[in-house]
Design a protein around this motif. Structure first.
Motif, PDB file in Angstrom:
ATOM      1  N   SER A 576     -51.462   6.896 -16.265  1.00 46.92           N
ATOM      2  CA  SER A 576     -51.009   6.331 -17.422  1.00 46.92           C
ATOM      3  C   SER A 576     -50.330   6.291 -17.123  1.00 46.92           C
ATOM      4  N   ASN A 577     -49.406   5.217 -18.546  1.00 48.97           N
ATOM      5  CA  ASN A 577     -47.594   5.183 -19.340  1.00 48.97           C
ATOM      6  C   ASN A 577     -47.060   6.714 -19.187  1.00 48.97           C
ATOM      7  N   SER A 578     -47.682   7.726 -19.410  1.00 44.71           N
ATOM      8  CA  SER A 578     -46.642   8.806 -19.906  1.00 44.71           C
ATOM      9  C   SER A 578     -46.623   9.492 -18.386  1.00 44.71           C
ATOM     10  N   TYR A 579     -47.679   9.500 -17.800  1.00 43.54           N
ATOM     11  CA  TYR A 579     -46.989  10.257 -16.721  1.00 43.54           C
ATOM     12  C   TYR A 579     -46.451   9.392 -15.516  1.00 43.54           C
ATOM     13  N   ALA A 582     -43.386  10.341 -17.033  1.00 45.03           N
ATOM     14  CA  ALA A 582     -42.778  11.705 -17.155  1.00 45.03           C
ATOM     15  C   ALA A 582     -43.160  12.262 -15.085  1.00 45.03           C
ATOM     16  N   SER A 585     -41.388  15.367 -13.323  1.00 42.36           N
ATOM     17  CA  SER A 585     -41.678  16.571 -13.957  1.00 42.36           C
ATOM     18  C   SER A 585     -42.882  17.167 -13.319  1.00 42.36           C
ATOM     19  N   ASN A 588     -42.190  17.620  -9.387  1.00 41.02           N
ATOM     20  CA  ASN A 588     -42.460  19.034 -10.026  1.00 41.02           C
ATOM     21  C   ASN A 588     -42.972  19.504 -10.198  1.00 41.02           C
ATOM     22  N   PHE A 589     -43.981  19.475 -11.193  1.00 40.32           N
ATOM     23  CA  PHE A 589     -44.888  20.557 -11.458  1.00 40.32           C
ATOM     24  C   PHE A 589     -46.185  20.727  -9.817  1.00 40.32           C
ATOM     25  N   ARG A 623     -35.939  20.874 -11.490  1.00 39.79           N
ATOM     26  CA  ARG A 623     -36.940  20.828 -12.852  1.00 39.79           C
ATOM     27  C   ARG A 623     -35.413  20.846 -13.818  1.00 39.79           C
ATOM     28  N   GLU A 627     -35.013  17.206 -15.195  1.00 42.15           N
ATOM     29  CA  GLU A 627     -34.923  17.305 -17.197  1.00 42.15           C
ATOM     30  C   GLU A 627     -33.999  16.054 -17.855  1.00 42.15           C
TER      31      GLU A 627
ATOM     32  N   GLY B 126     -42.846  24.100 -15.102  1.00 43.32           N
ATOM     33  CA  GLY B 126     -41.666  23.265 -16.029  1.00 43.32           C
ATOM     34  C   GLY B 126     -41.669  23.380 -17.453  1.00 43.32           C
ATOM     35  N   ALA B 127     -42.202  24.898 -18.169  1.00 42.60           N
ATOM     36  CA  ALA B 127     -42.087  25.289 -19.498  1.00 42.60           C
ATOM     37  C   ALA B 127     -40.611  24.841 -20.130  1.00 42.60           C
ATOM     38  N   ALA B 195     -51.951  22.386 -19.216  1.00 40.22           N
ATOM     39  CA  ALA B 195     -50.932  22.075 -19.179  1.00 40.22           C
ATOM     40  C   ALA B 195     -50.314  20.026 -19.276  1.00 40.22           C
ATOM     41  N   TRP B 196     -51.545  20.126 -18.820  1.00 41.90           N
ATOM     42  CA  TRP B 196     -51.481  18.633 -18.084  1.00 41.90           C
ATOM     43  C   TRP B 196     -51.317  17.489 -19.715  1.00 41.90           C
ATOM     44  N   PRO B 197     -52.365  17.546 -20.771  1.00 41.53           N
ATOM     45  CA  PRO B 197     -52.013  16.600 -22.419  1.00 41.53           C
ATOM     46  C   PRO B 197     -50.188  16.635 -22.579  1.00 41.53           C
ATOM     47  N   PRO B 199     -47.850  15.873 -21.447  1.00 42.18           N
ATOM     48  CA  PRO B 199     -46.505  15.077 -21.433  1.00 42.18           C
ATOM     49  C   PRO B 199     -47.400  13.623 -22.186  1.00 42.18           C
ATOM     50  N   LEU B 200     -48.227  13.543 -22.506  1.00 39.70           N
ATOM     51  CA  LEU B 200     -48.872  12.223 -23.151  1.00 39.70           C
ATOM     52  C   LEU B 200     -47.978  12.280 -24.708  1.00 39.70           C
ATOM     53  N   ASP B 201     -47.779  10.658 -24.235  1.00 36.87           N
ATOM     54  CA  ASP B 201     -47.122  10.155 -25.748  1.00 36.87           C
ATOM     55  C   ASP B 201     -48.344  10.098 -27.115  1.00 36.87           C
TER      56      ASP B 201
END
Lengths: 969, 244
Positions: A576-579, A582, A585, A588-589, A623, A627, B126-127, B195-197, B199-201
Motif C-alpha cells: 500500500s502506498n500509505s505504508y 509511513a 513509523s 518503528n512500530f 519514533r 515523526e 507510536g500512539a 493500529a494498522w489501518p 496510516p491508510l489514506d
C-alpha cells in the motif's frame, strides 16, 4: 581463519553467490520495469508537410497569402520560406522559474486561505487582469516525474519522459530525440540561454550564446539567479537572438532548504517580481512599431510545482500544478475573449475579474513551434493550445485571397480557420509519430486503443476535406468564407482536439511499457536467491551441530514464528502506498513490537527487564525523531531542539536554545569519543594499532567540532579559521577515515600475532567502525552524534538483553541462541529506523543533497555522488553491517566455553546470512509489490523510487557483507 | 476438581456477563448519552470504563473466591480492609458501605498501574502524544488494563508462580489460566492489529487514535473470550476423562 582454508572459502562463497544472483535479478528486473520509452531517431523537416493532407490547401494559398511583417528581423529570410504553420511570433522570451507553484502566481482569492507566500508576483496578476490585455495566467499541469530534468525534456520534446532518467539527474544526458531547441536551431532561430546548466547538458551545442550556472548546489540560492539577472536585461536590448531562455533556480533551492513557508522564499519571490517588472517594462518600451519587441511573446513558467516542504518529483497535485504566464506584446483583437476559457474566474486583489486557463505542459513544445512557425518536434504528442495560440495577434490574420483588403470580416472566423489548419498539421504529425512508434517499437501500444485513435483521426480528416471543400472550393468568392458559419471550423477543431486528447490519454495510460517476461525472470531470480539463503543457513546449522549441546536449533515455536511474522508484515506493508509513505513509523512500530516480545520473554523468565525497557525507551525516542524528521526544517537540527520546541513551546529565536543546539552535538561528540576510549582500552592486543586508531578518531572528532563551530554564528571567528573549519576540516576528516580504512585492511593482512579469533574480530571491527564513523558523522550534520549514539545504545541493549537471555535460559549453548533471529531482526529494524530518523526517505528528493557539499563548494559527479551515497547509506547500512561482529564478540566475551571460540566464524556467517536474508526478503516483496502496482497512479511517484532505494540498499548490503566476510575471515 | 478449576458453564456465564457489560456500556453511550466512539472517543471510553469496570472486578473477584489457598495480601495492601475481602468472597452484608473504597481504591490503584503499562506500550508503538490526545489515551489504556491486567490481579493477587505461568503462556493447563490469558492476549493482539489501518489514506474519521485501536481491542477481547470458553470446555472434558 583457524578452520581449514577450504572451510574459510566455503563460508565466504555463499555471500559471493548471493551477491551475484541479486545483481543479476535486479539488473533483469530493472531492465524490465524501468524501461525508457523507445526514443525514435526521426526528425521533422519543413518539407515533410507535402505528405500531409493539410498541405494541399495551405500550399495553394501559402505563397499568395503571405505578407511579411513590416519589421524585418535579420532572420526573416528563413521565414519567407514558410514552414508548417504561419509564423505568428517573431521573438520569444521564455523565463523559467524552477518549482513555481500555481499559488505563487494566481491571486490568493483563488484559494481558501491566504498564505504568506501568495500574491508576491503581483506584476503578473496585474498584467493578466488588465482590461483588454493580451496576457493570461494558466494553471499548467506537469506530468510526473516532476524533476527538473524530466520536465525540461518533456517541455522540449513534447513527449512523456519516463522514469529511468530520474536516476540520471546527477548527470543529465543530451537529448537525442527531436525537440523544440533542435527545430529552432535547424530553422535558423538563434537561441540565447542563461541560468540552470541542465539546459546545456540536455542541449550541449544548440545555443548561440549561453550563460550557464551550476545548478546542484542547493544551498546556494543566488548564484544562478544573479547570473541570469546580470545578463537578462542587457540582452533584451540586443538583436542577436530570436529565442531567449532564462532559467531561475532560487525558488527551487529555497524550497529544498527552507520550505515554501519561509522568509527566504518570500524574499526570492519578491526579487522575481521586481525583475519581471523590469523585463515587462523593457519589452513594452520596445514594442512600438519598428521596436525590437514589436511582435515578441513572453512566457513566464514553472517547470513543476513543489510541496510546502519544497519536495517535488512525484505526482501529487501540489507537485504537478505549476503556472504559466503568457503575454503577447501585440494585442490580439477583442474577440479573443470568446476563445479564452472563462470558466475559472475570480476577482483579483483589486477586484477586477481575472480568468485562469488550464494548460498541459505536454502541449508546450507544439504550441511554441506553431507560434514560431517551425516544424513540430517529431515525437511530440501534444496539441496546439488554443488559448496561447489566440493570444498572439498574428494568428487572427485571415488568409483571404491574397489581398489584404479582402480579409474575412470576422476575426474569429479567420482565427478558427488558422487554428483548424494548425490542428490539422498537428494531428497529422501526431498520427505519423504514433504509426511509426507502433511499427518500430517491440510492444507498441494496445491495439484496440490504436484502432480507436485512428478511427477518430480518419473521421476528423474526412470532416476536414468537407470543411475545406465547402470553404475553399469557391476560391474566387471570398464572400463564402465571410458568410460561412463558424461551425464547420469549430466542428473541425473539436474533431481534431478529440483525436489529440485521446492520443495523449492513450500515451499517458500505456506509455511505460513494462517488459513482463524480463520482470518475471528477475523476480524468479530473487526467489531463487531466497531459497539459496535459506539453504546456506540450514547448512550452517548442520555445521554448528557438533559444537552444540542441544539440538533444539529452532527454539520454541513462538520464537521462530514471531520474527518471521514481523519481517513478513513489514515486507507486505509495501503493498500500500500509505505504508510506504509511513514506512518509518511502520518500521518503528515493528521494532517496538520486537522489543515488547523480548520484554515479555524476559519478564516470563522473572528477571528485571532493564535492558528491554531501555530499548523500548530508545525506540520511543526514535519514533519521535521519525515523526519530526517528516517535517523539513527539523531534519538538520537535533532531536532535542525540535522536541523542546514542540513540547515546551520555546520559540526558535530563544538565544539559550540556539546556544544549546550548537553546543549539544559537540558535547555528544565528546561523549562518543569517551565511549570509544572506554571500549578500545578494554581490548587486549595490538597496542600500537590501538593508539593509532584512537588518535585518528579523536583528531577527526575535534575537526568535526571545529567544522560545526565554524558554521554556527555563535562566536566571532576569524575568516581564516572559518574557511579552514568549513572546507579544510571535512576534507581532512575524509582523509583520516580513508587512511584508517587502508591501515586496518593492511594490518589485517600483515598481522601474524596469535590471538583468539574473538579478540581479533573485536579489534578489526572496531577499526572498521572507527574509520567510517567520522565521515558518516560529519555528513549527517548536527543530528549525527545523537543518531550514532542511539545506534550504539540500541545495539548495546539488543546484545545485552540477548546475552542475559542466553545465559539464563535453559539452552545455555551459544549455538542455539546465535540462531535466535530476534536480535538480528531488531538490529535490522533499528537500521531501517535510523534511515528515517536521520531525515531520509525513499524518494529522490529525500536525498540530503546538502550533505554532498560538506567540505566542497563545487560539483563533481563522482565526488559528490560518493558523499551523497555515504550519507544516504551510512547510518542505515554501512555502520550496522560493519558492526554486526559485535553481536558475536560481545556475546562470546562472557562465555567460558572454548569450543565456542572455534565456532566464531560459523556464528558470524550465520548472523550475516540472517541479516542478508531479512534485507533480501523485504526487497523481494518490494519487487513483487511494484510488479502488482505497476499501473498504480503513484507508481512513479512512490513505488518506483522505493524499488530503486531498496534495490540499491540490497546490493550495498550484499557487497558490504561480502567485503566484511573477506575482511574478517 | 483440581486447584483453580472452573466449569465450562461457569466460564461461559462469566464471559457472557463481561460481554453484556461491554454491550451495556456501549448501549448507554449510544442511546442514553448520545455518544459514539467516533464522535467523542474520550467520553465514550470513560463511560465504557465506568460500566465495565465494576463488572469485571466483581466477576473475577467471584472467580477468586473459588481459589482457597491464595494470599489476599495484595488486596489488603491496596484497600486496607477486610471489607473488600468480604465483598470478593460474596459477603454482601455491608455492600453499600464498602462500595466507595472499592471503586476508589481499585480503580485508582489497580486500574492505573495497568493503564500505565498499556499507555507506555501504546506510546512506544507510536500512539500520538499531545494535548489533544492525552485524555483518550488515559481512558483507552484504562480500558485495556481492565481487559488485561485487572482480571489477572483480581484472581492471582501477588502469586509469583501464577504470574510467571501466565506471562510465559506455556501450555494452559488450568481453566482459570485460559479464562484470564486468552481474552487478555486477544485484546492486546486485537489492539495491535487495530493500529494498522491508521496510516491508510482513506481519510475516515475512525482512523483516528484511539478509535480503531479500541475496536480492535474489543474485537480481540471477544474472540479471546469465546476461545477461552471453548478451551475451558475442552480442558474440563479432559479432566473428566482422566478422572474416569
Amino acid at each position: 581463519m583457524e578452520t581449514a582454508g577450504g572451510s574459510k572459502w566455503s563460508l565466504i562463497r555463499p555471500f559471493l553467490v548471493i551477491l551475484l544472483i541479486h545483481s543479476l535479478a535486479i539488473y533483469l528486473f530493472t531492465r524490465g520495469f524501468l524501461l525508457t520509452r523507445t526514443e525514435l531517431a526521426s526528425f521533422s523537416h519543413c518539407s515533410d508537410l507535402t505528405h500531409s493532407p493539410c498541405s494541399s490547401i495551405s500550399s495553394s494559398h501559402r505563397r499568395s497569402n503571405f505578407t511579411p511583417p513590416p519589421d524585418e528581423s535579420p532572420d526573416e529570410l528563413h521565414q519567407d520560406r514558410r514552414c508548417w504553420t504561419k509564423p505568428a511570433v517573431d521573438r520569444l522570451v521564455i523565463i523559467v522559474l524552477d518549482a513555481l507553484r500555481f499559488d505563487f502566481v494566481a491571486p490568493s482569492t483563488f484559494f481558501k486561505d491566504k498564505k504568506a507566500w501568495m500574491d508576491k508576483l503581483r506584476v503578473l496578476q496585474k498584467l493578466a487582469s488588465a482590461e483588454g490585455s493580451s496576457a493570461r495566467i494558466f494553471k499548467a499541469i506537469a506530468d510526473p516525474p516532476t524533476t527538473s530534468l524530466q520536465r525540461l525534456k518533456g517541455l522540449t520534446t513534447g513527449g512523456l519522459p519516463t522514469f529511468i532518467d530520474v536516476g540520471n539527474s546527477f548527470g543529465a544526458p543530451a537529448i537525442v530525440e527531436d525537440n523544440l531547441i533542435h527545430q529552432l536551431v535547424r530553422n535558423g532561430k538563434r537561441v540565447l540561454m542563461m541560468g540552470d546548466d541542465t539546459w546545456l547538458q540536455l542541449f550541449p551545442d544548440h545555443f548561440n550564446t549561453s550563460y550557464p550556472y551550476p545548478s546542484f548546489n542547493v544551498k546556494d540560492l543566488d548564484t544562478v539567479d544573479n547570473g541570469v539577472i546580470e545578463h537578462l536585461l542587457p540582452s533584451l536590448y540586443k538583436e542577436d537572438w530570436d529565442v531567449l531562455i532564462a532559467h531561475f533556480l532560487g525558488v527551487d533551492h529555497a524550497g529544498h532548504i527552507f520550505g515554501v513557508d519561509s522568509a527566504q522564499m518570500i524574499q526570492k519571490l519578491e526579487q522575481y517580481n521586481s525583475i519581471l517588472e523590469e523585463v515587462v517594462d523593457v519589452l513594452k518600451s520596445e514594442s512600438g512599431a519598428g521596436g525590437h519587441h514589436e511582435n515578441t511573446f513572453l512566457i513566464v513558467m514553472g517547470d513543476h510545482g513543489q510541496t510546502t516542504n519544497g519536495d517535488h518529483g512525484g505526482g501529487t497535485a501540489e507537485e504537478v500544478e505549476t503556472s504559466l504566464f503568457a503575454m503577447s506584446l501585440q494585442s490580439p483583437p477583442a474577440s479573443v475573449s470568446s476563445v479564452l476559457d472563462s470558466s475559472f474566474c475570480y476577482p483579483d486583489l483589486d477586484g477586477r475579474k481575472l480568468c485562469v486557463g488550464i494548460f498541459e505542459q505536454l502541449d508546450f513544445a507544439v504550441t511554441i513551434s506553431a507560434l514560431l512557425g517551425i516544424p513540430f518536434p517529431f515525437g511530440s504528442i501534444g496539441r496546439v493550445d488554443p488559448e496561447i495560440y489566440a493570444l498572439s495577434a498574428h494568428t487572427w490574420e485571415g488568409r483571404g485571397t491574397g489581398t489584404n483588403d479582402c480579409q474575412p470580416s470576422s476575426d474569429l472566423a479567420a482565427w478558427k480557420q488558422n487554428y483548424a489548419n494548425a490542428l490539422c498539421i498537428n494531428s497529422w504529425q501526431v498520427r505519423r509519430y504514433i504509426d511509426l512508434y507502433s511499427a518500430t517499437s517491440v510492444i507498441g501500444l494496445p491495439i484496440e486503443d490504436l484502432n480507436h485513435v485512428s478511427e477518430l483521426y480518419s473521421q476528423a480528416q474526412t470532416n476536414w476535406s468537407d470543411t475545406v471543400s465547402s470553404s475553399y472550393l469557391p476560391m474566387g468568392t471570398p464572400d463564402r468564407i465571410q458568410d460561412s458559419e463558424e461551425s464547420p471550423f469549430q466542428q473541425q477543431i473539436d474533431a481534431y482536439s478529440d483525436f489529440l486528447e485521446s492520443v495523449a490519454k492513450l500515451a499517458r495510460s500505456a506509455w511505460t511499457e513494462f517488459d513482463g517476461p524480463l520482470m518475471g525472470v528477475g523476480l524468479s531470480c530473487m526467489l531463487v536467491s531466497l531459497a539459496i539463503h535459506l539453504l546456506a543457513i540450514r547448512r550452517l546449522n548442520i555445521l554448528c551441530k557438533p559444537y552444540q549441546n542441544a539440538l533444539s536449533i529452532l527454539g520454541n515455536y513462538f520464537s521462530l514464528v514471531s520474527p518471521l511474522l514481523l519481517v513478513a508484515i513489514r515486507a507486505a506493508s509495501f503493498l500500500s502506498n500509505s505504508y510506504i509513505l509511513a514506512e518509518g513509523s511502520v518500521a518503528n512500530f515493528l521494532l517496538a513490537t520486537a522489543g515488547i516480545i523480548r520484554l515479555q520473554r524476559s519478564i516470563s523468565e522473572w528477571k528485571l527487564p532493564t535492558n528491554e525497557l531501555f530499548f523500548l525507551l530508545l525506540s520511543t525516542i526514535i519514533r519521535f525523531g521519525i515523526e519530526i524528521g517528516m517535517s523539513k526544517e527539523s531534519s538538520a537540527s537535533t532531536f532535542l531542539f525540535t522536541f523542546s520546541k514542540n513540547i515546551f513551546g520555546i520559540n526558535e529565536g530563544d538565544p539559550l536554545l540556539t546556544v544549546l543546539t550548537d553546543i549539544f552535538p559537540i558535547i555528544l561528540l565528546f561523549v562518543l569519543a569517551i565511549m570509544f576510549y572506554k571500549f578500545i582500552s578494554g581490548i587486549c592486543c595490538w597496542p600500537h594499532f590501538r593508539y593509532i586508531l584512537y588518535f585518528g578518531t579523536v583528531c577527526s572528532y575535534l575537526l568535526i567540532a571545529l567544522h560545526w563551530a565554524s558554521e554556527s554564528n555563535l562566536m566571532p571567528i576569524s575568516l581564516f579559521v572559518q574557511y579552514t573549519g568549513r572546507n579544510f576540516a571535512p576534507r581532512v576528516v575524509y582523509a583520516i577515515g580513508f587512511g584508517l580504512l587502508v591501515l586496518s585492511v593492511l594490518s589485517r593482512f600483515l598481522d601474524s600475532s596469535r590471538v583468539t579469533p574473538t579478540a581479533r574480530m573485536t579489534v578489526l571491527s572496531l577499526a572498521l567502525v572507527s574509520s567510517w564513523s567520522p565521515t558518516i558523522l560529519i555528513l549527517l550534520g548536527r543530528q549525527g552524534p545523537f543518531a550514532v549514539l542511539i545506534f550504539i545504545s540500541g545495539a548495546w541493549f539488543i546484545v545485552k538483553s540477548w546475552r542475559e537471555g542466553s545465559i539464563e535460559s535453559t539452552r545455555r549453548d551459544l549455538g542455539a541462541s546465535v540462531i535466535d533471529p530476534i536480535p538480528v531482526i531488531q538490529w535490522s529494524f533499528l537500521a531501517v529506523c535510523l534511515f528515517f530518523y536521520t531525515g531520509h526517505w525513499c524518494t529522490f528528493d529525500g536525498l540530503r543533497y546538502g550533505a554532498a557539499f560538506v567540505g566542497f563548494d563545487h560539483f563533481n559527479i563522482i565526488r559528490q555522488g560518493l558523499l551523497l551515497a555515504i550519507d544516504t547509506f551510512g547510518v542505515s547500512h554501512i555502520l550496522p553491517i560493519l558492526s554486526i561482529p559485535f553481536i558475536i564478540t560481545l556475546q562470546l566475551q562472557n562465555s567460558k566455553e572454548n569450543s565456542a571460540e572455534g565456532n566464531t566464524f560459523l556464528y558470524l556467517t550465520q548472523v550475516f546470512l540472517i541479516y542478508g536474508l531479512i534485507t533480501a526478503t523485504t526487497t523481494t516483496l518490494t519487487i513483487i509489490c511494484v510488479t502488482i502496482q505497476r499501473r498504480h497512479l503513484m507508481v512513479w511517484g512512490l513505488f518506483a523510487p522505493k524499488y530503486v532505494f531498496d534495490a540499491i540498499g540490497l546490493l550495498v548490503t550484499d557487497a558490504l557483507i561480502f567485503m566484511a566476510s573477506l575482511y574478517y575471515y | 476438581m483440581g486447584y483453580g478449576e472452573i466449569t465450562a458453564s461457569k466460564a461461559l456465564a462469566l464471559h457472557f456477563l463481561c460481554g453484556v457489560g461491554l454491550a451495556a456500556g456501549y448501549g448507554i453511550a449510544r442511546l442514553g448519552c448520545d455518544l459514539s466512539l467516533v464522535a467523542d472517543p474520550a467520553r465514550t471510553l470513560r463511560l465504557l470504563l465506568v460500566v465495565e469496570g465494576p463488572v469485571i472486578i466483581g466477576i473475577y473477584g467471584w472467580v477468586r473466591r473459588d481459589r482457597e489457598h491464595c494470599s489476599m495480601r495484595f488486596f489488603s495492601v491496596f484497600t486496607g480492609g477486610d471489607s473488600i475481602r468480604r465483598l470478593l468472597r460474596g459477603d454482601c452484608s455491608d455492600f453499600p458501605l464498602i462500595l466507595i473504597p472499592l471503586v476508589q481504591c481499585i480503580s485508582s490503584g489497580l486500574l492505573s498501574s495497568g493503564a500505565l503499562l498499556n499507555a507506555f506500550g501504546a506510546i512506544v508503538l507510536g500512539a500520538p502524544v499531545g494535548l489533544k490526545y492525552w485524555l483518550s489515551t488515559i481512558y483507552w489504556s484504562s480500558l485495556m488494563s481492565l481487559f488485561t491486567f485487572v482480571p489477572a490481579v483480581c484472581v492471582f493477587g501477588t502469586s509469583r508462580t501464577d504470574w510467571q505461568r501466565i506471562l510465559a503462556y506455556s501450555k494452559p493447563k488450568e481453566g482459570v489460566d485460559c479464562l484470564i490469558s486468552l481474552p487478555a492476549q486477544g485484546a492486546v493482539i486485537g489492539a495491535w492489529l487495530g493500529a494498522w489501518p491508521m496510516p491508510l489514506d482513506w481519510e475516515r474519521p475512525w482512523q483516528e487514535w484511539p478509535i480503531c485501536v479500541t475496536y480492535g481491542a474489543i474485537a480481540g477481547y471477544s474472540v479471546g473470550m469465546f476461545a477461552s470458553a471453548v478451551f475451558v470446555h475442552v480442558l474440563g472434558r479432559k479432566v473428566h476423562v482422566k478422572d474416569d
